[in-house]
Scaffold this motif. Structure first.
Motif, PDB file in Angstrom:
ATOM      1  N   VAL A 176      22.433 -13.518  13.972  1.00  0.00           N
ATOM      2  CA  VAL A 176      21.721 -13.398  15.243  1.00  0.00           C
ATOM      3  C   VAL A 176      22.724 -13.460  16.387  1.00  0.00           C
ATOM      4  O   VAL A 176      23.576 -14.347  16.442  1.00  0.00           O
ATOM      5  N   SER A 177      22.615 -12.504  17.293  1.00  0.00           N
ATOM      6  CA  SER A 177      23.431 -12.488  18.500  1.00  0.00           C
ATOM      7  C   SER A 177      22.693 -13.226  19.612  1.00  0.00           C
ATOM      8  O   SER A 177      21.489 -13.034  19.807  1.00  0.00           O
ATOM      9  N   ILE A 178      23.412 -14.089  20.323  1.00  0.00           N
ATOM     10  CA  ILE A 178      22.824 -14.873  21.403  1.00  0.00           C
ATOM     11  C   ILE A 178      23.595 -14.596  22.687  1.00  0.00           C
ATOM     12  O   ILE A 178      24.792 -14.889  22.783  1.00  0.00           O
ATOM     13  N   VAL A 249      19.341 -20.769  32.734  1.00  0.00           N
ATOM     14  CA  VAL A 249      20.076 -19.828  31.883  1.00  0.00           C
ATOM     15  C   VAL A 249      19.091 -19.027  31.058  1.00  0.00           C
ATOM     16  O   VAL A 249      18.246 -19.598  30.357  1.00  0.00           O
ATOM     17  N   SER A 250      19.190 -17.704  31.130  1.00  0.00           N
ATOM     18  CA  SER A 250      18.328 -16.842  30.321  1.00  0.00           C
ATOM     19  C   SER A 250      19.029 -16.510  29.010  1.00  0.00           C
ATOM     20  O   SER A 250      20.241 -16.258  28.986  1.00  0.00           O
ATOM     21  N   LEU A 251      18.273 -16.532  27.925  1.00  0.00           N
ATOM     22  CA  LEU A 251      18.813 -16.249  26.590  1.00  0.00           C
ATOM     23  C   LEU A 251      18.149 -15.006  25.998  1.00  0.00           C
ATOM     24  O   LEU A 251      16.931 -14.829  26.107  1.00  0.00           O
ATOM     25  N   ILE A 252      18.965 -14.186  25.373  1.00  0.00           N
ATOM     26  CA  ILE A 252      18.454 -13.047  24.613  1.00  0.00           C
ATOM     27  C   ILE A 252      18.918 -13.211  23.179  1.00  0.00           C
ATOM     28  O   ILE A 252      20.122 -13.273  22.901  1.00  0.00           O
ATOM     29  N   LEU A 253      17.960 -13.306  22.244  1.00  0.00           N
ATOM     30  CA  LEU A 253      18.241 -13.454  20.819  1.00  0.00           C
ATOM     31  C   LEU A 253      17.904 -12.158  20.118  1.00  0.00           C
ATOM     32  O   LEU A 253      16.798 -11.598  20.308  1.00  0.00           O
ATOM     33  N   SER A 254      18.841 -11.633  19.324  1.00  0.00           N
ATOM     34  CA  SER A 254      18.578 -10.384  18.624  1.00  0.00           C
ATOM     35  C   SER A 254      19.375 -10.344  17.319  1.00  0.00           C
ATOM     36  O   SER A 254      20.429 -10.942  17.202  1.00  0.00           O
ATOM     37  N   ASN A 255      18.805  -9.614  16.322  1.00  0.00           N
ATOM     38  CA  ASN A 255      19.541  -9.430  15.063  1.00  0.00           C
ATOM     39  C   ASN A 255      19.364  -7.997  14.553  1.00  0.00           C
ATOM     40  O   ASN A 255      18.766  -7.174  15.232  1.00  0.00           O
TER      41      ASN A 255
END
Length: 255
Positions: A176-178, A249-255
């Motif tokens: 997972v990319s954060i 802080v905004s987070l974007i989680l993607s895989n």
């Protein structure tokens, strides 16, 4: 016609019994290794995965700290879930209150925090409000502490609010990319940005509501200049200045 002797028969039987016993011992040994040994290997693998996740979350915490301190606007990291799952867990909040020397409340506000949580089985590794935690069934511990300063005459408290922008929910499996990006930073106290009324404060308290409030208060109970009672920690009593800030802080989680 040749006759076999009794000694020959006995020796043959002994060899057969010996072979059977040896074969049985080998079979039992292989079975034990396959069951007990495999279980130990599985436990070792799971423990190693949790240790790796713990180290990765601490690295992510360092990236978020650089954003909190203003050294970076955005940072990207990756974590291999290895059978675990990760999510932005909502619901944790902190009630920050500032008092003067007479006990009068100068300021109070509830701050949303939220947490980035990796979980595997009954163990979770989390980043929340500048600190990282490891929690298991029978308790937890704070691994790295938040950006809080409590001196003899000044207190500086820095809070981090995580906001998920990807709406990914809980992600299981794979890498997972954060990506973390600072949305804004504001001065919570003093309200006057010139800092004039910072000198009116004598102490500041923080009341935590979080799945990690136990290790949070345990940490500050053992930290110099801090007092802990229940889920509330307090700095000061005769402070000269208090500063409180919040970084979103905004987070974007993607895989």
């Amino acid at each position: 016609m040749r006759r076999s002797s009794l000694g020959d028969d006995t020796r043959a039987v002994s060899e057969l019994v010996g072979f059977s016993l040896t074969f049985g011992i080998v079979l039992v040994s292989v079975t034990l290794i396959a069951t007990v040994g495999f279980g130990q290997l599985t436990d070792f693998r799971d423990a190693q995965q949790l240790d790796n996740a713990e180290q990765t979350v601490e690295i992510i915490g360092q990236s978020l700290e650089s954003i909190e301190e203003g050294d970076a606007v955005s940072r990207s990291d990756a974590i291999d879930l290895s059978g675990g799952a990760i999510e932005v867990q909502k619901g944790s909040v902190a009630n920050v209150s500032v008092f003067n020397s007479s006990g009068g409340r100068l300021y109070s506000e509830w701050l949303d925090l939220n947490a980035l949580v990796y979980s595997q089985g009954s163990t979770s590794i989390a980043y929340e409000n500048g600190a990282t935690y490891r929690q298991e069934l029978h308790g937890g511990v704070m691994n790295t502490e938040p950006e809080f300063v409590c001196g003899d005459d000044v207190a500086v408290l820095s809070f981090v609010t995580l906001e998920e922008r990807s709406d990914a929910g809980k992600i299981s499996g794979g890498e997972v990319s954060i990506t973390a990006t600072r949305s804004d930073t504001r001065l919570v106290y003093p309200v006057n940005r010139t800092g004039d009324n910072a000198t009116n404060a004598a102490n500041v308290t923080v009341e935590m509501t979080s799945p990690r409030e136990g290790p949070w208060t345990d940490h500050f109970a053992d930290t110099e200049n801090w007092n802990a009672s229940g889920t509330t920690i307090q700095c000061g009593g005769s402070l000269e200045r208090v500063y409180v800030r919040q970084t979103n802080v905004s987070l974007i989680l993607s895989n």
